[in-house]
Motif scaffolding. Structure first.
Motif, PDB file in Angstrom:
ATOM      1  N   PHE A  62      12.426   6.783  -8.423  1.00 14.66           N
ATOM      2  CA  PHE A  62      13.605   5.932  -8.253  1.00 14.66           C
ATOM      3  C   PHE A  62      13.548   5.179  -6.919  1.00 14.66           C
ATOM      4  CE2 PHE A  62      15.572   8.970 -11.349  1.00 14.66           C
ATOM      5  CZ  PHE A  62      15.796   8.033 -12.355  1.00 14.66           C
ATOM      6  N   VAL A  63      12.965   5.799  -5.913  1.00 11.59           N
ATOM      7  CA  VAL A  63      12.843   5.141  -4.603  1.00 11.59           C
ATOM      8  C   VAL A  63      11.937   3.925  -4.711  1.00 11.59           C
ATOM      9  CG1 VAL A  63      11.908   5.386  -2.268  1.00 11.59           C
ATOM     10  CG2 VAL A  63      13.354   7.184  -3.221  1.00 11.59           C
ATOM     11  N   TYR A  64      10.741   4.096  -5.267  1.00 11.67           N
ATOM     12  CA  TYR A  64       9.839   2.941  -5.307  1.00 11.67           C
ATOM     13  C   TYR A  64      10.318   1.893  -6.311  1.00 11.67           C
ATOM     14  CZ  TYR A  64       7.103   4.518  -9.466  1.00 11.67           C
ATOM     15  OH  TYR A  64       6.675   4.880 -10.723  1.00 11.67           O
ATOM     16  N   PHE A  65      11.020   2.326  -7.347  1.00  7.04           N
ATOM     17  CA  PHE A  65      11.582   1.347  -8.275  1.00  7.04           C
ATOM     18  C   PHE A  65      12.670   0.526  -7.584  1.00  7.04           C
ATOM     19  CE2 PHE A  65      14.746   0.170 -11.522  1.00  7.04           C
ATOM     20  CZ  PHE A  65      13.951  -0.668 -12.296  1.00  7.04           C
ATOM     21  N   GLY A  66      13.494   1.205  -6.794  1.00 11.99           N
ATOM     22  CA  GLY A  66      14.510   0.483  -6.034  1.00 11.99           C
ATOM     23  C   GLY A  66      13.886  -0.505  -5.072  1.00 11.99           C
ATOM     24  N   ALA A  67      12.790  -0.089  -4.415  1.00 18.46           N
ATOM     25  CA  ALA A  67      12.087  -0.989  -3.500  1.00 18.46           C
ATOM     26  C   ALA A  67      11.520  -2.190  -4.249  1.00 18.46           C
ATOM     27  CB  ALA A  67      10.975  -0.231  -2.787  1.00 18.46           C
ATOM     28  N   ALA A  68      10.990  -1.948  -5.442  1.00 16.83           N
ATOM     29  CA  ALA A  68      10.439  -3.046  -6.251  1.00 16.83           C
ATOM     30  C   ALA A  68      11.543  -4.034  -6.641  1.00 16.83           C
ATOM     31  CB  ALA A  68       9.768  -2.494  -7.498  1.00 16.83           C
ATOM     32  N   MET A  69      12.721  -3.517  -6.934  1.00 16.95           N
ATOM     33  CA  MET A  69      13.843  -4.391  -7.278  1.00 16.95           C
ATOM     34  C   MET A  69      14.250  -5.244  -6.079  1.00 16.95           C
ATOM     35  SD  MET A  69      14.590  -4.018 -10.454  1.00 16.95           S
ATOM     36  CE  MET A  69      16.220  -4.745 -10.518  1.00 16.95           C
ATOM     37  N   ILE A  86       0.840  -1.201   0.000  1.00 19.31           N
ATOM     38  CA  ILE A  86       0.000   0.000   0.000  1.00 19.31           C
ATOM     39  C   ILE A  86       0.877   1.253   0.000  1.00 19.31           C
ATOM     40  CG2 ILE A  86      -1.675   1.338   1.336  1.00 19.31           C
ATOM     41  CD1 ILE A  86      -2.753  -1.397   2.371  1.00 19.31           C
ATOM     42  N   PHE A  87       1.913   1.243   0.841  1.00 18.98           N
ATOM     43  CA  PHE A  87       2.792   2.406   0.926  1.00 18.98           C
ATOM     44  C   PHE A  87       3.485   2.663  -0.412  1.00 18.98           C
ATOM     45  CE2 PHE A  87       7.103   4.103   1.749  1.00 18.98           C
ATOM     46  CZ  PHE A  87       6.737   5.352   2.237  1.00 18.98           C
ATOM     47  N   LEU A  88       3.983   1.607  -1.037  1.00 21.27           N
ATOM     48  CA  LEU A  88       4.658   1.774  -2.320  1.00 21.27           C
ATOM     49  C   LEU A  88       3.695   2.278  -3.392  1.00 21.27           C
ATOM     50  CD1 LEU A  88       7.049  -1.322  -2.454  1.00 21.27           C
ATOM     51  CD2 LEU A  88       7.645   1.070  -2.083  1.00 21.27           C
ATOM     52  N   HIS A  89       2.450   1.802  -3.359  1.00 27.57           N
ATOM     53  CA  HIS A  89       1.484   2.274  -4.346  1.00 27.57           C
ATOM     54  C   HIS A  89       1.147   3.740  -4.115  1.00 27.57           C
ATOM     55  CE1 HIS A  89      -2.308   2.501  -6.677  1.00 27.57           C
ATOM     56  NE2 HIS A  89      -1.660   1.681  -7.472  1.00 27.57           N
TER      57      HIS A  89
END
Length: 619
Positions: A405-412, A352-355
């Motif tokens: 870039f933050v949420y993309f890094g988290a997704a990685m 939820i936070f990432l979305h």
């Protein structure tokens, strides 16, 4: 007698016969010949008769002289001539000019007032007047492409007054000010955007078109010329020379120095940038042309497929809702599901936070990026001004990029954990990658797509889905493609001097096309297709709140993801996902308000984009 006759003839031609000195003595108009008799050392009767003022009497200007005798006795003080009596427009313009501020009056330029002739559109006459004071600038101008063309008799070529005006010559003031920076581009556009003038001189308007489609030109259009390079910054103000001239500021040997005025770390590679490269010109700029064609093909194909998918689903979902309503009326809806409203967890707090980060960053990027893309639209200027100007919008855009870039890094990180670390998911990394809990496409998605189209066309039942549907997987993978396309090109445009140390400058042209079109694809897709798939489809309208609280009840679970439910039941893990209590009312109220704001903002931006395209805007 022979000397007097020409004077009389000239006087008759000038004024007609106005009478004699005797008439003047009686208070009537003074015969100009009377004036010339005394002032022939100052005024040539013949030259005055042939001048622009030849139809006027002397007292038309020297109005205070009403009596020849009084004038001759020195009883009438001769006043400076007030040109404003006839030349009101020119005087008003001059009054607001830099010349007036420096006590430079009409006679400073028009000192030959008794012999002044019509210039008949010959710009050289006006330019020679300017040269009398501005001789240093004129020497530079004479060697320029404009000065040489003007001297050759081309009256289309720019002269001093074409840029600075004839009488209302404004002070340039601070060279970094808005007005000064705007002036250095506006005056060039006046001619170079004139298709008729450019056509008859064998010059294209591609320079204006490409400048206006560039980052510099878009900021100029939005009203912030002080932030970007204008025409004169690259081509200079007076020493404008063709690029092949070794003395030209845009000659290849001089480009590093020219670019370094703004980009102090410019390199020879950096200067390979095509300042006026047109992506419509396949012959001169094949890389730009084919990049643009590829991006256009990607946009058209993606929107064509998914908008068709959306329209078919919209109609089929509408029919399905009517069928369900008819079944309720008939009393056929008798399928009782035990604990139908029992709540299960579909998303964790981390999801939820990432979305929420995705939504926030995407809205920031869209709201600040679209006005730049559609800079010629009035609404774009309004939005930019509302943000506080282009610098504020640029800063916000970069904040949105950092969040991305933050949420993309988290997704990685989460992807690596999913494939190699987590213990609750069976199988090796390959099995996990293609398994039911993975967001990576597999053969099942092909069957689901085929099943959905059969359902769309009333040829079969609606498919039952596993944890992730094919459209959700597409959204997830689009993040990776978007980071490569939008993120990569965005970084290049954010730090051009760094990338210009090892990449040729034309890569910035490519990056601009990719960034612009990929952003258009992303915003158009999210605000139409994604919004429909998640919130707009008939069975979920007006909003699916699951991404905000992570909750799904048993009835929805079985209807939407029956295969996931069956798998969990077989594994005996269903109860692990039970949520003891729903989210709180304050939380729901705040998040729903945020969600609806995001949806309405997106829809508004879609409307503005459609309006812009309908009015010829685009790149």
């Amino acid at each position: 007698m022979l000397k007097v006759l020409p004077r009389i003839l000239v006087a008759l031609l000038m004024f007609g016969f106005l009478g004699s000195q005797a008439l003047a003595a009686n208070g009537l108009a003074i015969d100009p010949q009377t004036c010339i008799d005394c002032h022939e050392d100052v005024v040539s009767a013949e030259a005055f008769a042939n001048s622009v003022h030849g139809q006027n009497a002397c007292t038309s200007c020297h109005v205070e002289i009403t009596s020849v005798d009084a004038h001759m006795m020195g009883e009438i003080e001769v006043q400076p001539v007030k040109c404003v009596r006839c030349h009101k427009k020119e005087t008003a313009e001059h009054y607001a000019s830099v010349h007036m501020l420096n006590d430079i009056g009409c006679s400073a330029c028009h000192y030959d007032i008794h012999e002044h002739n019509y210039w008949e559109g010959d710009k050289r006459i006006a330019t020679s007047k300017c040269a009398e004071c501005h001789f240093d600038v004129h020497e530079t101008f004479e060697t320029s492409i404009h000065g040489q063309a003007l001297e050759a008799g081309n009256m289309d070529s720019a002269a001093c007054f074409d840029c600075h005006g004839l009488h209302e010559i404004k002070p340039l003031g601070d060279p970094t000010s808005h007005d000064s920076r705007e002036f250095h581009t506006r005056v060039c556009l006046k001619c170079h955007d004139n298709e008729e003038m450019m056509s008859r001189n064998g010059v294209t308007t591609v320079a204006v078109e490409t400048y206006m489609s560039s980052y510099h030109g878009k900021n100029y259009r939005l009203g912030y010329p002080e932030l970007v390079a204008g025409c004169a910054d690259c081509h200079t103000t007076h020493a404008v020379l063709p690029a092949e001239n070794p003395n030209s500021s845009v000659h290849p040997d001089n480009l590093v120095e020219t670019c370094a005025d703004c980009h102090e770390n410019a390199t020879p590679l950096f200067t390979k940038f095509h300042a006026h490269g047109s992506y419509h010109d396949a012959e001169k700029y094949p890389i730009l042309y084919w990049t643009f064609m590829a991006m256009t093909g990607l946009l058209v194909t993606t929107f064509a497929v998914f908008w068709l998918h959306t329209l078919l689903w919209m109609f089929r979902g509408f029919v399905e809702n009517r069928e369900k309503k008819a079944a309720l009326i008939r009393g056929d809806h008798v399928h009782h599901i035990p604990d139908a409203h029992k709540i299960y967890r579909r998303f964790t707090r981390r999801h939820i936070f990432l979305h929420l980060l995705v939504i926030t960053s995407f809205l920031i990027l869209s709201l600040t990026g679209l006005p730049l893309k559609f800079a010629d639209q009035a609404w774009a200027k309004i939005l930019m001004d509302w943000y506080g100007g282009a610098p504020v919008a640029a800063a916000l855009h970069r904040v949105g990029a950092v969040i991305t870039f933050v949420y993309f890094g988290a997704a990685m990180v989460m992807s690596v954990q999913f494939l190699f670390v987590r213990q609750d998911i069976p199988g090796n990394p390959i099995q996990r990658l293609f398994g039911p809990d993975s967001l990576f496409p597999n053969l099942r998605d092909v069957r689901d797509i085929a099943g959905m189209f059969r359902w769309f066309l009333f040829l079969g039942p609606k498919p039952t889905f596993e944890r992730w549907t094919y459209w959700e997987k597409f959204d997830f993978l689009a993040v990776f493609w978007g980071m490569f396309a939008i993120g990569g090109s965005g970084l290049m445009l954010w730090f051009p001097e760094f990338f210009g140390t090892f990449l040729p400058g034309w890569m910035f042209n490519v990056a601009t096309i990719v960034h612009s079109d990929e952003a258009l694809l992303a915003t158009g897709f999210i605000f139409t297709v994604h919004f429909f798939n998640t919130h707009g489809r008939p069975e979920k309208f007006p909003m699916d709140f699951v991404i905000f609280n992570g909750e799904i009840n048993k009835e929805e679970f079985l209807e939407e993801r029956a295969d996931q439910w069956r798998r969990y039941e077989e594994l005996g893990i269903t109860e692990q996902f039970v949520k003891p209590k729903p989210s709180g009312v304050i939380y729901d109220f705040i998040l729903k308000a945020f969600g609806f704001t995001a949806v309405f903002t997106g829809i508004t931006l879609v409307i503005l984009m459609v309006y812009a395209f309908m009015h010829g805007s685009g790149h």
